[in-house]
Each structure stands twice: as C-alpha cells, then as structure tokens.
Design an enzyme around this catalytic site. Sequence first.
Site, PDB file in Angstrom:
ATOM      1  N   TYR A 273      22.775  31.149  18.477  1.00 37.75           N
ATOM      2  CA  TYR A 273      23.536  32.287  18.518  1.00 37.75           C
ATOM      3  C   TYR A 273      23.501  33.157  17.285  1.00 37.75           C
ATOM      4  CZ  TYR A 273      26.471  28.654  16.935  1.00 37.75           C
ATOM      5  OH  TYR A 273      27.212  27.350  16.290  1.00 37.75           O
TER       6      TYR A 273
ATOM      7  N   TYR B 195      26.367  35.381  14.855  1.00 43.00           N
ATOM      8  CA  TYR B 195      27.469  35.803  14.858  1.00 43.00           C
ATOM      9  C   TYR B 195      27.648  37.271  14.492  1.00 43.00           C
ATOM     10  CZ  TYR B 195      29.517  30.827  14.388  1.00 43.00           C
ATOM     11  OH  TYR B 195      29.854  29.793  14.478  1.00 43.00           O
TER      12      TYR B 195
ATOM     13  N   TYR C 298      22.948  30.746  13.642  1.00 45.62           N
ATOM     14  CA  TYR C 298      22.781  29.174  13.929  1.00 45.62           C
ATOM     15  C   TYR C 298      22.265  28.691  15.065  1.00 45.62           C
ATOM     16  CZ  TYR C 298      26.667  28.864  10.582  1.00 45.62           C
ATOM     17  OH  TYR C 298      27.504  28.710   9.348  1.00 45.62           O
TER      18      TYR C 298
ATOM     19  N   ARG D  26      20.773  24.917   5.800  1.00 51.66           N
ATOM     20  CA  ARG D  26      21.585  23.658   5.872  1.00 51.66           C
ATOM     21  C   ARG D  26      21.057  22.889   7.310  1.00 51.66           C
ATOM     22  NH1 ARG D  26      25.682  20.468   4.628  1.00 51.66           N
ATOM     23  NH2 ARG D  26      27.311  19.996   6.237  1.00 51.66           N
TER      24      ARG D  26
ATOM     25  N   GLU E 148      33.395  18.016   8.675  1.00 54.80           N
ATOM     26  CA  GLU E 148      32.025  17.738   8.121  1.00 54.80           C
ATOM     27  C   GLU E 148      32.395  16.654   6.705  1.00 54.80           C
ATOM     28  OE1 GLU E 148      30.037  21.255   7.002  1.00 54.80           O
ATOM     29  OE2 GLU E 148      29.678  21.745   9.060  1.00 54.80           O
TER      30      GLU E 148
END
Length: 176
Positions: free
Chosen positions: A16, A18, A24, A46, A69
């Site tokens: 997806y 943003y 991401y 990352r 996280e």
Amino acid sequence: MKFKELEDFLGTHFIYTYDNGWEYEWYAKNDHTVDYRIHGGMVAGRWVKNQEANIVKLTDGVFKVTWTEPTGTDVALDFMPDEYRMHGTIFFPKWVQEHPDITVCFQNEHIPLMEESREKYETYPKYLVPEFAKITYIGKAGQDNEDVISEAPYPGMTDDIRAGKYFDAPYHRLHK
C-alpha cells in the site's frame, strides 16, 4: 476475493501507498504476528519479521492491527481490503524522526541497538503520522509463509511483486 472474517484476513500480503507517498509492504503472518518491509518514506529500507501484534476484526471486512516496536514506535493500522483502502497511524519517537538511519536495517538482527537508541535519545514529542493509503496489491500467501518477507527491500521490488515476477503460484520466492 472478499474479506469478512478474521480468517479471510490472516495470511494476506499487502502493498500500500500512503497519501504522503510512503510505500509499505505488510503481511498478516498469523493471528498474532506480522512481517513488513518499508519501500518509501523516512525509514525506507527497514524490514521486520515476527513482530508481535494485536489483530482483530472490527466489523465485517474491517480489521485493526496494533503493535509497539523495539524502537518505541507505536503503530495502528485499519485495513478495509474490499475497498483497497487502509488507514495507518504511526507514532514515531522523537529519536526515530531525528535518527531514522539507525532503524533502516533488518531489525531482528539489531534489537539491542534499537533498545539502546530508545534509551539514549529523546522520545518526546512523538512524531505523529496519520495517513490514509491505497492498497495496490493483495496476495493470499497463507499463514506462516516465511517466503513472503524474506529479504531486504530493493528498488523495484514492489513492481516485481505486482507484476507476478517475485512469487510462484504456491506463493514461494522465485529466483532465490
């Protein structure tokens, strides 16, 4: 493919983007674990495996996923896959906003560094990123498929996945 129950959502692989342009890739590995890669935005590069998460069905076809996280970043994602939409809110600690490069790695191999940085640098004020996103890919990978998120992101990876050049029919990595 229609989503209604939590079982429809689990084992699903998403890409997806943003509204702010950050891309991401995210996988509902099972009822308590997620894997993801970040392809765009301040922490692009990352990637994370086996992140413990709370995954629930809010109503038919709408799912909420939340976790914290090791960096201290809190994440809340609301998926509406039948509409190819989601909403994510990321609560970045101040240190991640100021030193994002520390987190751009395979986090699983650097947990002590994430924890050390979380203690060493300032946490507040948090950098809040609430954004809607368009889901550009939905794949049924099945639960606990270790091939879904198995390597660092590379330029063009999400295009390869969307074009069918990354996974075979049983959803295993091609050309390892």
